[in-house]
Design a protein around this motif. Structure first.
Motif, PDB file in Angstrom:
ATOM      1  N   LEU A  29       0.836  -1.212   0.000  1.00 60.96           N
ATOM      2  CA  LEU A  29       0.000   0.000   0.000  1.00 60.96           C
ATOM      3  C   LEU A  29       0.868   1.259   0.000  1.00 60.96           C
ATOM      4  N   LEU A  30       1.991   1.200   0.710  1.00 62.06           N
ATOM      5  CA  LEU A  30       2.886   2.369   0.718  1.00 62.06           C
ATOM      6  C   LEU A  30       3.432   2.620  -0.691  1.00 62.06           C
ATOM      7  N   GLU A  31       3.785   1.521  -1.350  1.00 62.12           N
ATOM      8  CA  GLU A  31       4.302   1.631  -2.713  1.00 62.12           C
ATOM      9  C   GLU A  31       3.233   2.245  -3.622  1.00 62.12           C
ATOM     10  N   GLY A  32       2.012   1.760  -3.418  1.00 60.37           N
ATOM     11  CA  GLY A  32       0.897   2.271  -4.220  1.00 60.37           C
ATOM     12  C   GLY A  32       0.638   3.744  -3.977  1.00 60.37           C
ATOM     13  N   ALA A  33       1.001   4.198  -2.774  1.00 60.11           N
ATOM     14  CA  ALA A  33       0.788   5.614  -2.441  1.00 60.11           C
ATOM     15  C   ALA A  33       1.975   6.464  -2.863  1.00 60.11           C
ATOM     16  N   GLY A  34       2.922   5.854  -3.561  1.00 55.26           N
ATOM     17  CA  GLY A  34       4.015   6.641  -4.134  1.00 55.26           C
ATOM     18  C   GLY A  34       5.307   6.625  -3.344  1.00 55.26           C
ATOM     19  N   PHE A  35       5.375   5.820  -2.287  1.00 54.78           N
ATOM     20  CA  PHE A  35       6.628   5.752  -1.538  1.00 54.78           C
ATOM     21  C   PHE A  35       7.589   4.781  -2.219  1.00 54.78           C
ATOM     22  N   GLU A  36       8.872   5.092  -2.082  1.00 55.98           N
ATOM     23  CA  GLU A  36       9.902   4.179  -2.562  1.00 55.98           C
ATOM     24  C   GLU A  36      10.230   3.267  -1.381  1.00 55.98           C
ATOM     25  N   ILE A  37      10.173   1.950  -1.591  1.00 55.81           N
ATOM     26  CA  ILE A  37      10.327   1.020  -0.471  1.00 55.81           C
ATOM     27  C   ILE A  37      11.611   0.205  -0.592  1.00 55.81           C
ATOM     28  N   ILE A  38      12.362   0.173   0.505  1.00 50.29           N
ATOM     29  CA  ILE A  38      13.436  -0.821   0.615  1.00 50.29           C
ATOM     30  C   ILE A  38      12.922  -1.828   1.630  1.00 50.29           C
ATOM     31  N   ASP A  39      12.598  -3.032   1.162  1.00 48.90           N
ATOM     32  CA  ASP A  39      12.046  -4.054   2.050  1.00 48.90           C
ATOM     33  C   ASP A  39      13.171  -5.001   2.459  1.00 48.90           C
ATOM     34  N   LEU A  40      13.544  -4.941   3.734  1.00 49.10           N
ATOM     35  CA  LEU A  40      14.660  -5.785   4.205  1.00 49.10           C
ATOM     36  C   LEU A  40      14.190  -7.188   4.582  1.00 49.10           C
TER      37      LEU A  40
END
Ligand code: B1M
Length: 212
Positions: free
Chosen positions: A112-123
């Motif tokens: 959902l964060l990605e969908g809201a335009g955030f760039e995600i680094i998922d560790l």
């Protein structure tokens, strides 16, 4: 409940990873909103699995196969949950804390964060405090997002905040936390900047932390 959602619920309960994606597609084709499919068909089933585990009717293998079916269904639902807005709302490093292998909730939050335009680094899962520190030291994140599903691993949220403090980078980022046993009171106690009880409120929280 809509019959297709009942079928999806049952498929996840029974750990049917092969049929779950097809059922998600059917529900989408019937015009059901992705959020309803997720909440009524999928998350509700996982909650039921948890209840049966607590009552001693399900054991770890049953939880695991249910989780696999859930993940298979989520992969199909993902593009429908993450309807992209304008990119680069901020950069978030996310992970499930050390000792904790639960990742379904964390993955949903990331989607959902990605969908809201955030760039995600998922560790990923079982993430040691030092790994979060490293990403922050490299200047690659504005927000650290910590997930924990076990009361025994919640203290590793505190340990992560302490590690950021010790490395002198706590002031460079906001820290948000969440997961079934986590509360606002706990967030306040450990000095996190915010707590969200579910994935959609995690998006609202991340946006407000970026504004702040
Ligand atoms: Co485990 N497990 N599990 N498990 N498991 C729970 C968490 C438990 C509550 C079950 C129960 O007893 N009712 C219990 C914890 C008890 C406690 O600590 N209070 C438990 C236990 C005990 C265990 C083991 C210790 C079992 C054992 O080995 N004896 C073991 C621990 C392993 C480890 O981590 N070291 C274990 C293992 C597993 C599996 C591996 C089999 C599997 C996980 C597979 C996976 O994730 N890939 C599993 C599962 C599936 C569950 C339940 C059934 C479902 C969790 C889930 O995915 N829920 C769970 C019972 C339950 O939660 N009802 C249970 C659906 C998901 C969408 O919800 O993760 O809560 P959730 O995420 C939500 C919110 O919490 C929030 O948003 C999400 C979406 O709305 N959220 C955030 C989450 N992170 C966030 C971060 C944010 C903001 C919001 O900001 C950063």
């Amino acid at each position: 409940m809509e019959p297709i959602l009942q079928n999806l619920y049952d498929a996840i309960m029974n750990g049917e990873a092969n049929s779950t994606p097809g059922l998600v597609n059917q529900a989408l084709n019937q015009g059901l909103p992705a959020s309803q499919i997720l909440n009524e068909g999928m998350i509700a089933a996982m909650n039921h699995v948890g209840m049966l585990f607590e009552e001693g009717e399900f054991f770890v293998p049953e939880m695991l196969i249910a989780a696999r079916a859930m993940q298979a269904g989520l992969a199909v639902l993902k593009p429908h949950l993450a309807e992209a807005e304008v990119k680069a709302a901020g950069r978030i490093v996310a992970g499930t804390v050390k000792g904790d292998l639960h990742d379904i909730g964390k993955n949903l939050v990331c989607m959902l964060l990605e969908g809201a335009g955030f760039e995600i680094i998922d560790l990923g899962t079982d993430v040691a405090p030092e790994k979060f520190v490293q990403v922050v030291q490299e200047g690659r994140a504005d927000v650290v997002a910590l997930s924990a599903l076990l009361t025994t691993t919640m203290p590793n949220m505190k340990a992560t905040i302490e590690a950021l403090n010790n490395a002198g980078v706590r002031g460079n980022v906001k820290v948000m936390i969440g997961g079934a046993p986590v509360t606002q009171a706990y967030a306040d106690q450990i000095g996190a900047d915010g707590y969200a009880p579910d994935a959609s409120r995690a998006v609202a929280l991340a946006k407000s932390l970026m504004d702040a």
